[in-house]
Design a protein around this motif. Structure first.
Motif, PDB file in Angstrom:
ATOM      1  N   GLU A 185       0.420   5.305  -1.949  1.00 19.19           N
ATOM      2  CA  GLU A 185      -0.171   6.098  -1.133  1.00 19.19           C
ATOM      3  C   GLU A 185      -0.335   7.645  -1.593  1.00 19.19           C
ATOM      4  O   GLU A 185      -1.465   7.981  -1.438  1.00 19.19           O
ATOM      5  CB  GLU A 185       0.580   6.073   0.412  1.00 19.19           C
ATOM      6  CG  GLU A 185       0.096   6.945   1.245  1.00 19.19           C
ATOM      7  CD  GLU A 185       0.703   7.073   2.736  1.00 19.19           C
ATOM      8  OE1 GLU A 185       0.468   7.838   3.875  1.00 19.19           O
ATOM      9  OE2 GLU A 185       1.926   6.267   2.760  1.00 19.19           O
TER      10      GLU A 185
ATOM     11  N   SER B  74      -8.918   5.609  -4.055  1.00 16.54           N
ATOM     12  CA  SER B  74      -8.369   4.179  -3.759  1.00 16.54           C
ATOM     13  C   SER B  74      -8.303   3.256  -4.683  1.00 16.54           C
ATOM     14  O   SER B  74      -7.474   2.256  -4.542  1.00 16.54           O
ATOM     15  CB  SER B  74      -8.890   3.931  -2.429  1.00 16.54           C
ATOM     16  OG  SER B  74     -10.462   3.553  -2.962  1.00 16.54           O
TER      17      SER B  74
ATOM     18  N   ASP C  66       0.779  -1.122  -0.076  1.00 21.74           N
ATOM     19  CA  ASP C  66      -0.167  -0.136  -0.122  1.00 21.74           C
ATOM     20  C   ASP C  66       0.765   1.398  -0.044  1.00 21.74           C
ATOM     21  O   ASP C  66       0.472   2.249  -0.577  1.00 21.74           O
ATOM     22  CB  ASP C  66      -0.832  -0.146   1.239  1.00 21.74           C
ATOM     23  CG  ASP C  66      -1.978  -1.082   1.132  1.00 21.74           C
ATOM     24  OD1 ASP C  66      -2.481  -1.447  -0.018  1.00 21.74           O
ATOM     25  OD2 ASP C  66      -2.547  -1.316   2.170  1.00 21.74           O
ATOM     26  N   ALA C  67       2.032   1.259   0.682  1.00 23.20           N
ATOM     27  CA  ALA C  67       2.978   2.282   0.628  1.00 23.20           C
ATOM     28  C   ALA C  67       3.117   2.874  -0.595  1.00 23.20           C
ATOM     29  O   ALA C  67       3.443   4.104  -0.992  1.00 23.20           O
ATOM     30  CB  ALA C  67       4.231   2.036   1.468  1.00 23.20           C
TER      31      ALA C  67
ATOM     32  N   THR D  80      -3.987   9.342  -2.547  1.00 20.26           N
ATOM     33  CA  THR D  80      -4.350  10.654  -1.995  1.00 20.26           C
ATOM     34  C   THR D  80      -5.167  11.585  -3.189  1.00 20.26           C
ATOM     35  O   THR D  80      -6.056  12.087  -2.655  1.00 20.26           O
ATOM     36  CB  THR D  80      -3.271  11.259  -1.347  1.00 20.26           C
ATOM     37  OG1 THR D  80      -2.781  10.221  -0.197  1.00 20.26           O
ATOM     38  CG2 THR D  80      -3.605  12.671  -0.831  1.00 20.26           C
TER      39      THR D  80
END
Length: 284
Positions: free
Chosen positions: A94, A102, A90-91, A98
């Motif tokens: 990210e 998603s 997920d990082a 934003t």
């Protein structure tokens, strides 16, 4: 019904984006009256907040003209975070999430026109795209089985008569100038695309526009770039894809510097025959 899609690739907001060209495109899009606008990744150059903010502003503006489908490219991935780890990545996405939501693999239905699905091929430093060529360590993409299975389920849920359009970031055919494939295990990826029931692929990554056939049945539209890094000194460009019951046409809109505007150039046309697409002579 005729379906028309503006296909844009590799804007690269940041140091290499050609801002006057992008602003000219923003002004020109309403006159084209597309049914959808597809942005096939690499909105940023270094996955920085400022680059994504300008990308979001661009997406919000062009959404006033038509529904927009946008996916991440390899430049939009923070690949330096946790490379090779087998669990959540997920990082890596990210910052992208934003600004663009998603869902990394959105889909879009044009009623009576087409079903557009997307697949994630930009995974950062990953086992599926691992290469001994250092410069490609986070550049190459791959098309996992689970991605194409998800695409198949999207296609299966659509009306039988709708053309199936697949959006991926990496080029699925070899670049004419670069001589490079965008995807690792590209033969496997091509087979998966065909067996998924795809009619048209929209891809980019290689910074050279093109339109060709895959396996004699899938039309591949490869978008160029809106940055200053077009291959071979070519003018920047975007593609205008028209799908009707008889044919698929890809028109290249190239930048004319003297006139400071995009002009339609040559068109590649492919006749449609039921579930099979066959190539036609391309007028200039």
């Amino acid at each position: 019904m005729t379906c028309q899609i503006v296909h844009i690739g590799d804007i690269h907001f940041g140091g290499v984006a050609d801002i006057p060209v992008i602003e000219a495109l923003e002004r020109a899009l309403p006159d084209l009256r597309p049914d959808a606008i597809v942005i096939g990744g690499d909105l940023s150059q270094r996955a920085r907040h400022g680059e994504f903010q300008r990308g979001r502003a661009f997406v919000n503006l062009v959404r006033e003209t038509a529904p927009v489908l946008v996916i991440p490219g390899n430049h939009d991935v923070q690949w330096w975070w946790r490379p090779f780890l087998p669990f959540s990545k997920d990082a890596l996405y990210e910052k992208y999430r934003t600004y663009f939501g998603s869902d990394l693999t959105p889909s879009l239905t044009i009623p009576g026109g087409a079903i557009i699905a997307s697949a994630l091929t930009a995974h950062g430093v990953a086992w599926g795209s691992l290469t001994t060529r250092l410069r490609d360590i986070a550049v190459k993409g791959h098309l996992p089985r689970k991605e194409i299975q998800r695409v198949q389920s999207v296609f299966a849920g659509a009306d039988a008569g709708l053309p199936r359009v697949l959006v991926v970031h990496h080029n699925v055919l070899r670049g004419n100038i670069s001589k490079r494939m965008g995807l690792s295990r590209w033969r496997q990826a091509q087979k998966r695309i065909v067996t998924a029931g795809t009619d048209v692929v929209l891809c980019g990554h290689d910074h050279e526009e093109g339109a060709e056939m895959l396996d004699g049945r899938v039309v591949v539209s490869t978008a160029g770039t809106l940055s200053t890094r077009a291959r071979g000194g070519r003018p920047v460009s975007f593609n205008f894809v028209t799908i009707d019951p008889a044919a698929v046409q890809v028109t290249f809109f190239r930048w004319e510097n003297a006139k400071q505007r995009f002009q339609p150039s040559d068109t590649a046309a492919f006749a449609r025959k039921a579930a099979r697409l066959e190539p036609q002579v391309s007028p200039s």
